[in-house]
Write a protein that holds these residues in place. Structure first.
Motif, PDB file in Angstrom:
ATOM      1  N   UNK A  65       0.817  -1.219   0.000  1.00  0.00           N
ATOM      2  CA  UNK A  65       0.000   0.000   0.000  1.00  0.00           C
ATOM      3  C   UNK A  65       0.850   1.267   0.000  1.00  0.00           C
ATOM      4  N   UNK A  66       2.054   1.131  -0.544  1.00  0.00           N
ATOM      5  CA  UNK A  66       2.920   2.281  -0.775  1.00  0.00           C
ATOM      6  C   UNK A  66       3.254   2.331  -2.263  1.00  0.00           C
ATOM      7  N   UNK A  67       3.824   3.451  -2.679  1.00  0.00           N
ATOM      8  CA  UNK A  67       4.240   3.634  -4.062  1.00  0.00           C
ATOM      9  C   UNK A  67       5.735   3.902  -4.109  1.00  0.00           C
ATOM     10  N   UNK A  68       6.396   3.358  -5.130  1.00  0.00           N
ATOM     11  CA  UNK A  68       7.815   3.603  -5.366  1.00  0.00           C
ATOM     12  C   UNK A  68       7.964   4.147  -6.777  1.00  0.00           C
ATOM     13  N   UNK A  69       8.681   5.273  -6.923  1.00  0.00           N
ATOM     14  CA  UNK A  69       8.892   5.898  -8.220  1.00  0.00           C
ATOM     15  C   UNK A  69      10.376   6.095  -8.465  1.00  0.00           C
ATOM     16  N   UNK A  70      10.831   5.695  -9.649  1.00  0.00           N
ATOM     17  CA  UNK A  70      12.217   5.912 -10.053  1.00  0.00           C
ATOM     18  C   UNK A  70      12.249   6.859 -11.238  1.00  0.00           C
ATOM     19  N   UNK A  71      13.192   7.784 -11.170  1.00  0.00           N
ATOM     20  CA  UNK A  71      13.427   8.688 -12.297  1.00  0.00           C
ATOM     21  C   UNK A  71      14.107   7.905 -13.415  1.00  0.00           C
ATOM     22  N   UNK A  72      13.977   8.408 -14.628  1.00  0.00           N
ATOM     23  CA  UNK A  72      14.538   7.710 -15.780  1.00  0.00           C
ATOM     24  C   UNK A  72      16.072   7.699 -15.755  1.00  0.00           C
ATOM     25  N   UNK A  73      16.691   8.771 -15.265  1.00  0.00           N
ATOM     26  CA  UNK A  73      18.148   8.914 -15.227  1.00  0.00           C
ATOM     27  C   UNK A  73      18.613   8.848 -13.774  1.00  0.00           C
ATOM     28  N   UNK A  74      19.556   7.945 -13.500  1.00  0.00           N
ATOM     29  CA  UNK A  74      20.026   7.743 -12.121  1.00  0.00           C
ATOM     30  C   UNK A  74      21.549   7.591 -12.071  1.00  0.00           C
ATOM     31  N   UNK A  75      22.246   8.417 -12.880  1.00  0.00           N
ATOM     32  CA  UNK A  75      23.699   8.332 -12.936  1.00  0.00           C
ATOM     33  C   UNK A  75      24.333   9.678 -12.597  1.00  0.00           C
ATOM     34  N   UNK A  76      23.707  10.407 -11.690  1.00  0.00           N
ATOM     35  CA  UNK A  76      24.247  11.683 -11.257  1.00  0.00           C
ATOM     36  C   UNK A  76      25.537  11.460 -10.462  1.00  0.00           C
ATOM     37  N   UNK A  77      26.467  12.406 -10.571  1.00  0.00           N
ATOM     38  CA  UNK A  77      27.697  12.318  -9.792  1.00  0.00           C
ATOM     39  C   UNK A  77      27.440  12.648  -8.329  1.00  0.00           C
ATOM     40  N   UNK A  78      26.322  13.352  -8.079  1.00  0.00           N
ATOM     41  CA  UNK A  78      25.912  13.606  -6.696  1.00  0.00           C
ATOM     42  C   UNK A  78      24.849  12.567  -6.335  1.00  0.00           C
ATOM     43  N   UNK A  79      23.947  12.880  -5.437  1.00  0.00           N
ATOM     44  CA  UNK A  79      23.008  11.892  -4.916  1.00  0.00           C
ATOM     45  C   UNK A  79      22.022  11.412  -5.976  1.00  0.00           C
ATOM     46  N   UNK A  80      21.776  10.103  -5.965  1.00  0.00           N
ATOM     47  CA  UNK A  80      20.709   9.493  -6.754  1.00  0.00           C
ATOM     48  C   UNK A  80      19.673   8.948  -5.772  1.00  0.00           C
ATOM     49  N   UNK A  81      18.408   9.070  -6.139  1.00  0.00           N
ATOM     50  CA  UNK A  81      17.366   8.683  -5.192  1.00  0.00           C
ATOM     51  C   UNK A  81      16.085   8.324  -5.925  1.00  0.00           C
ATOM     52  N   UNK A  82      15.252   7.554  -5.213  1.00  0.00           N
ATOM     53  CA  UNK A  82      13.892   7.258  -5.654  1.00  0.00           C
ATOM     54  C   UNK A  82      12.938   7.943  -4.674  1.00  0.00           C
ATOM     55  N   UNK A  83      11.660   7.946  -5.024  1.00  0.00           N
ATOM     56  CA  UNK A  83      10.630   8.482  -4.137  1.00  0.00           C
ATOM     57  C   UNK A  83       9.725   7.357  -3.661  1.00  0.00           C
ATOM     58  N   UNK A  84       9.299   7.438  -2.415  1.00  0.00           N
ATOM     59  CA  UNK A  84       8.252   6.561  -1.906  1.00  0.00           C
ATOM     60  C   UNK A  84       7.224   7.418  -1.189  1.00  0.00           C
ATOM     61  N   UNK A  85       5.979   6.989  -1.246  1.00  0.00           N
ATOM     62  CA  UNK A  85       4.916   7.674  -0.520  1.00  0.00           C
ATOM     63  C   UNK A  85       3.757   6.712  -0.347  1.00  0.00           C
TER      64      UNK A  85
END
Length: 334
Positions: A184-204
């Motif tokens: 009963x939660x959602x997970x979302x990933x961005x299309x690009x995840x190769x940043x030299x700084x932080x990479x992250x997904x969203x949950x809600x």
């Protein structure tokens, strides 16, 4: 023992080790209406006894806002080599025009629907916006089977801030294409995840009435695109990891010394590449490893939709690929 240790060192990142074939692949013959490339499918979801296919619903191109539902019984008949046409129905997406007008009036230019999942009878979709727009969006609607409609809730509109490069610019034509539900939660990933700084997904949480604020989940740096995601149970997910060799997508070209770079190199140029990867959400972070590399004849399709079924996966492209139409595959586990 020394050979085991050497293998462990070479595969220490567990991200590039060669994978033995784990699936056989079977094509599914689609009805002409669904095979039409103008549908531009961008998401799949298995719901009860149907496989749901999300059209990008590009209203700016006068496209119809819709979701198709393929009967799994007729799909199973095809998979069993029976000569049977697929049976299907179409759900109209209601109120999408109102949501688009709201975004456009705020300067957030609607470009289409990308991610798709469900919690019960509630369908969730991610909206991709023009590159310059700082946000993508999450929306939801109630599926009404008898009326063959999905009525979108115009009050539910969750802004999803796009991650940016260090110079604060956005990734060209990128959005939150991967969306899955779990517990009963959602997970979302961005299309690009190769940043030299932080990479992250969203949950809600999949809220019943009002939007919630997305929470950040650290993600280990991941090359190429992520175009869809499916929940496998126990905080495990499988995703499509795809590279397109065109010049517009040069930001996705993984450089050496990253060992993943060898998959996309073709002499002095680049080649398309697609694999499935496995992700695990543990200790409030996401880690990944490769699962299955698609055979060469399927590397040039732009796979955008994925659904789990009987230990295997359905995959569908948008409109790009050698077939020049919608192509649906089933990957059966060996």
């Amino acid at each position: 023992m020394k050979y085991f240790l050497l293998a462990a060192l070479l595969c220490g990142s567990f991200a590039v080790c060669a994978q033995k074939p784990k699936f056989t692949i079977q094509g599914i013959t689609l009805p002409a209406e669904i095979a039409d490339r103008n549908n531009q499918f961008s998401g799949l979801y298995r719901h009860n006894n149907h496989l749901l296919l999300l059209s990008e619903s590009r209203l700016q191109e006068r496209a119809e806002a819709k979701v198709y539902a393929l009967d799994l019984g007729s799909i199973n008949a095809q998979l069993a080599k029976e000569t049977q046409a697929l049976t299907y129905k179409k759900y109209a997406l209601l109120n999408l025009d109102k949501i688009r007008a709201r975004l456009d009036s705020a300067g957030q230019v609607y470009e289409g629907l990308e991610g798709f999942t469900m919690v019960g009878e509630v369908a969730y979709f991610s909206i991709e916006t023009a590159t310059a727009s700082p946000y993508c969006y999450l929306i939801k609607g109630e599926l009404h089977d008898a009326a063959a409609t999905i009525t979108l809730d115009t009050r539910y509109l969750v802004p999803l801030p796009k991650p940016t490069l260090t110079n604060s610019t956005h990734i060209y034509n990128a959005g939150f294409e991967a969306l899955a539900s779990y517990d009963k939660n959602l997970l979302l990933l961005y299309e690009y995840n190769y940043f030299t700084h932080d990479n992250y997904a969203f949950t809600l949480p999949a809220a019943a009435t009002t939007p919630d604020i997305p929470q950040y989940i650290p993600l280990r740096r991941l090359p190429f695109r992520v175009t869809d995601l499916v929940h496998e149970g126990k905080n495990r997910f499988t995703a499509i990891n795809y590279f397109y060799s065109g010049n517009d997508d040069s930001v996705y070209r993984t450089p050496a010394p990253d060992p993943n770079a060898r998959f996309i190199q073709a002499g002095a140029g680049y080649q398309n590449y697609c694999r499935l990867i496995s992700l695990r959400y543990k200790h409030h972070q996401l880690r990944w490893k490769p699962l299955f590399e698609l055979p060469a004849q399927y590397q040039t399709y732009n796979w955008e939709g994925m659904a789990a079924y009987q230990g295997g996966y359905f995959l569908i492209n948008d409109k790009y690929g050698p077939s020049n139409q919608s192509t649906l595959l089933y990957l059966r586990k060996k």
